[in-house]
Design a protein around this motif. Structure first.
Motif, short mmCIF file in Angstrom:
data_model
loop_
_atom_site.label_atom_id
_atom_site.label_comp_id
_atom_site.label_asym_id
_atom_site.label_seq_id
_atom_site.Cartn_x
_atom_site.Cartn_y
_atom_site.Cartn_z
N GLU A 21 0.85 -1.18 0.00
CA GLU A 21 0.00 0.00 0.00
C GLU A 21 0.89 1.23 0.00
OE1 GLU A 21 -3.42 0.16 -0.15
OE2 GLU A 21 -3.31 -2.00 -0.46
N LYS A 55 -4.62 6.18 -1.63
CA LYS A 55 -5.21 4.84 -1.61
C LYS A 55 -4.88 4.16 -2.93
CE LYS A 55 -7.74 1.44 -0.21
NZ LYS A 55 -6.96 0.35 0.30
N GLN A 73 -7.90 9.31 0.65
CA GLN A 73 -8.83 8.79 1.64
C GLN A 73 -8.60 9.49 2.98
OE1 GLN A 73 -10.88 5.74 1.30
NE2 GLN A 73 -10.54 5.98 -0.87
N MET A 110 -12.69 4.53 6.26
CA MET A 110 -12.04 5.28 5.20
C MET A 110 -13.11 6.00 4.39
SD MET A 110 -9.22 2.74 3.60
CE MET A 110 -7.72 2.35 4.43
#
Length: 114
Positions: A21, A55, A73, A110
């Motif tokens: 991520e 994100k 986000q 989120m």
């Protein structure tokens, strides 16, 4: 940085594939005290804060594999902090008071901003 590293390691199968991520945080709000309590005869301080972060999932070369680098986000985090029982002694002999360390971390939701 340490919290982000812990967050990145929560998906070992993705790491084996070279995916992670994006750890980019754009903004962090002020922390708010949620609760003070005793756990196993030690003080636990629970704080919450919100941050804005990207994100998307990247490969080991930095290419976006999922999501978008333009997807922002708002994430709400809760951290449980406990104070270490001993002070930290630096190599030069200076003594720092016991630090607060993250014992637990969770995110609540989120929200897509962009």
């Amino acid at each position: 940085p340490a919290a982000a590293a812990g967050f990145l390691c929560c998906c070992p199968h993705r790491l084996l594939q070279g995916l992670f991520e994006d750890p980019t945080i754009l903004f962090t709000g002020e922390p708010e005290l949620v609760e003070l309590k005793m756990v196993d005869e030690e003080r636990l301080v629970v704080v919450q804060f919100a941050c804005q972060q990207l994100k998307c999932t990247r490969d080991k070369f930095g290419n976006v594999m999922d999501g978008s680098p333009n997807s922002i986000q708002k994430v709400f985090y809760f951290w449980g902090l406990q104070q270490e029982s001993t002070p930290v002694v630096l190599p030069d002999g200076r003594v720092l008071p016991p630090r607060f360390v993250i014992k637990d971390m969770m995110w609540q939701s989120m929200l897509a901003l962009v």
